[in-house]
Motif scaffolding. Structure first.
Motif, PDB file in Angstrom:
ATOM      1  N   ASP A 250     -13.623  -4.148   1.051  1.00  0.00           N
ATOM      2  CA  ASP A 250     -13.133  -3.682   2.489  1.00  0.00           C
ATOM      3  C   ASP A 250     -13.829  -4.293   3.388  1.00  0.00           C
ATOM      4  O   ASP A 250     -14.857  -4.245   3.674  1.00  0.00           O
ATOM      5  CB  ASP A 250     -13.416  -2.150   2.376  1.00  0.00           C
ATOM      6  CG  ASP A 250     -12.748  -1.442   3.563  1.00  0.00           C
ATOM      7  OD1 ASP A 250     -11.575  -1.634   3.822  1.00  0.00           O
ATOM      8  OD2 ASP A 250     -13.406  -0.726   4.093  1.00  0.00           O
TER       9      ASP A 250
ATOM     10  N   LYS B 201     -12.082   5.504  -2.747  1.00  0.00           N
ATOM     11  CA  LYS B 201     -12.224   4.936  -1.310  1.00  0.00           C
ATOM     12  C   LYS B 201     -13.487   5.419  -0.835  1.00  0.00           C
ATOM     13  O   LYS B 201     -14.344   6.552  -1.458  1.00  0.00           O
ATOM     14  CB  LYS B 201     -11.134   5.268  -0.475  1.00  0.00           C
ATOM     15  CG  LYS B 201      -9.847   4.594  -1.237  1.00  0.00           C
ATOM     16  CD  LYS B 201      -8.507   4.495  -0.015  1.00  0.00           C
ATOM     17  CE  LYS B 201      -8.873   3.205   0.644  1.00  0.00           C
ATOM     18  NZ  LYS B 201      -7.574   2.950   1.360  1.00  0.00           N
ATOM     19  N   ASP B 202     -13.825   5.300   0.543  1.00  0.00           N
ATOM     20  CA  ASP B 202     -14.977   5.740   1.203  1.00  0.00           C
ATOM     21  C   ASP B 202     -15.283   7.076   1.056  1.00  0.00           C
ATOM     22  O   ASP B 202     -16.401   7.388   0.822  1.00  0.00           O
ATOM     23  CB  ASP B 202     -15.133   5.035   2.455  1.00  0.00           C
ATOM     24  CG  ASP B 202     -13.849   5.451   3.439  1.00  0.00           C
ATOM     25  OD1 ASP B 202     -13.032   6.343   3.002  1.00  0.00           O
ATOM     26  OD2 ASP B 202     -13.969   5.092   4.540  1.00  0.00           O
TER      27      ASP B 202
ATOM     28  N   THR C  19       0.778  -1.279  -0.104  1.00  0.00           N
ATOM     29  CA  THR C  19      -0.057   0.086  -0.022  1.00  0.00           C
ATOM     30  C   THR C  19       0.886   1.275  -0.137  1.00  0.00           C
ATOM     31  O   THR C  19       2.038   1.302  -0.044  1.00  0.00           O
ATOM     32  CB  THR C  19      -0.859   0.010   1.152  1.00  0.00           C
ATOM     33  OG1 THR C  19      -0.209   0.515   2.356  1.00  0.00           O
ATOM     34  CG2 THR C  19      -1.752  -1.225   1.568  1.00  0.00           C
TER      35      THR C  19
ATOM     36  N   THR D  54     -17.997  -1.911   0.287  1.00  0.00           N
ATOM     37  CA  THR D  54     -18.209  -2.445   1.664  1.00  0.00           C
ATOM     38  C   THR D  54     -19.328  -3.399   1.559  1.00  0.00           C
ATOM     39  O   THR D  54     -19.332  -4.152   2.451  1.00  0.00           O
ATOM     40  CB  THR D  54     -18.282  -1.479   2.935  1.00  0.00           C
ATOM     41  OG1 THR D  54     -19.534  -0.687   2.287  1.00  0.00           O
ATOM     42  CG2 THR D  54     -17.032  -0.638   2.826  1.00  0.00           C
TER      43      THR D  54
ATOM     44  N   GLU E  85     -13.493   0.911  -4.082  1.00  0.00           N
ATOM     45  CA  GLU E  85     -13.823   0.385  -2.843  1.00  0.00           C
ATOM     46  C   GLU E  85     -15.211  -0.090  -2.410  1.00  0.00           C
ATOM     47  O   GLU E  85     -15.989   0.807  -2.867  1.00  0.00           O
ATOM     48  CB  GLU E  85     -12.875   1.045  -1.658  1.00  0.00           C
ATOM     49  CG  GLU E  85     -13.266   0.477  -0.245  1.00  0.00           C
ATOM     50  CD  GLU E  85     -12.556   1.069   0.828  1.00  0.00           C
ATOM     51  OE1 GLU E  85     -11.432   1.568   1.127  1.00  0.00           O
ATOM     52  OE2 GLU E  85     -13.507   2.037   1.357  1.00  0.00           O
TER      53      GLU E  85
ATOM     54  N   LEU F 224      -7.777   5.115  -7.297  1.00  0.00           N
ATOM     55  CA  LEU F 224      -8.400   4.338  -6.247  1.00  0.00           C
ATOM     56  C   LEU F 224      -9.388   5.294  -5.408  1.00  0.00           C
ATOM     57  O   LEU F 224      -9.110   6.118  -4.606  1.00  0.00           O
ATOM     58  CB  LEU F 224      -7.271   3.928  -5.222  1.00  0.00           C
ATOM     59  CG  LEU F 224      -7.725   2.947  -4.162  1.00  0.00           C
ATOM     60  CD1 LEU F 224      -8.477   1.748  -4.610  1.00  0.00           C
ATOM     61  CD2 LEU F 224      -6.352   2.577  -3.163  1.00  0.00           C
TER      62      LEU F 224
END
Length: 310
Positions: free
Chosen positions: A245, A195-196, A161, A226, A224, A193
């Motif tokens: 995730d 992400k949330d 990462t 969930t 990402e 990327l």
């Protein structure tokens, strides 16, 4: 006193080797210079140069020695070329580095992985900085190899990462490769990327994915998720790389079945090496592990000195 060899005066073969391994030589040179400045800062105009007072007091100026890099742990070594460059930076041409094993070699306690000969004062001045680089990078390579071994035969790969030490990313990611892992993106520009927080800002996983696609056609995009519902939505939108995730093993197994090869799946969050094989056997393609670079313990390497005739 440190010679501080110019970058272009350091061994061309060693510089070429490190460059070919994906290490930014200019950044490495700066890192070595900064590291040695912590021990012996360059003097301000009019000031006397700083020196290794212990070595100057105890070792004759013309004394020479050989030092062996001997490992105290079992694992995978990395950063020996970097350590060699440290010695050349400190002593210029007046140092010989021999018997260096290739980075990525698996070793056992007691193995000698590199020998360095030169002025004793210079060897001891450079010793700690060289060991700091090699020990840290070997720790990352060893940790990575442990994860790689845990998933061997499953088809899944171990991924790092961006959870790296500031300014040392190129070295830490190199060490991951030495351990058999893969590198995730190194910069924010080479891959998107989502992400949330991006999802919240964009109003959902699909709008976020589509926004990146519109702004940067052709750029790799990973999103990402969930929930399995988010996964379904992204597959319908054509997303071909999805990060799962903090999903349970059963959720990941279901995600693989739903995806049916339409996208690469990366497991992330809450992973441990003890659970790695179980996760890999769900059929995910990648396991991303921040701990490879942010939570490693030091790999113990010693520098054993032997005096030589002057």
């Amino acid at each position: 006193m440190i010679v501080r060899a110019d970058l272009d005066k350091l061994p061309a073969s060693l510089r070429a080797e490190l460059s070919a391994a994906g290490i930014d030589i200019g950044a490495l040179y700066d890192a070595i210079e900064s590291a040695l400045d912590e021990d012996l800062p360059e003097p301000a105009p009019g000031e006397m140069p700083a020196e290794d007072v212990t070595s100057v007091a105890t070792i004759p100026l013309d004394a020479r020695a050989r030092g062996d890099f001997a490992v105290r742990d079992a694992g995978v070594v990395a950063g020996l070329g970097v350590a060699a460059l440290v010695f050349h930076y400190v002593m210029g041409d007046d140092v010989d580095v021999t018997d260096r094993v290739p980075d990525g070699t698996r070793v056992q306690p007691g193995d000698v992985v590199m020998r360095v000969s030169g002025p004793t004062r210079g060897l001891l001045t450079a010793e700690r900085t060289a060991l700091n680089f090699a020990s840290h990078l070997s720790a990352i390579a060893t940790a990575t190899a442990t994860w790689v071994d845990a998933v061997a035969g499953t088809g899944a790969r171990i991924l790092d990462t961006r959870k790296t030490l500031p300014t040392y990313r190129h070295l830490q990611k190199y060490a991951v490769r030495c351990g058999g892992g893969l590198n995730h993106r190194s910069t924010l520009a080479e891959m998107a990327l989502v992400k949330d927080n991006h999802v919240i800002a964009a109003g959902g996983v699909v709008p976020a994915f589509q926004a990146v696609r519109a702004a940067y056609p052709g750029l790799p995009v990973e999103v990402e998720v969930t929930t399995l519902d988010e996964l379904r939505d992204l597959l319908g939108a054509g997303c071909d790389r999805i990060l799962l995730d903090n999903m349970s093993t059963e959720q990941m197994r279901e995600a693989v079945a739903l995806t049916a090869g339409r996208a690469k799946l990366e497991a992330s969050g809450g992973l441990t090496v003890d659970r790695a094989r179980q996760v890999a056997e769900t059929g995910v393609d990648l396991l991303s592990v921040g701990a490879l670079t942010h939570s490693v313990s030091v790999f113990d390497i010693g520098f054993d000195l032997e005096n030589q005739p002057a």
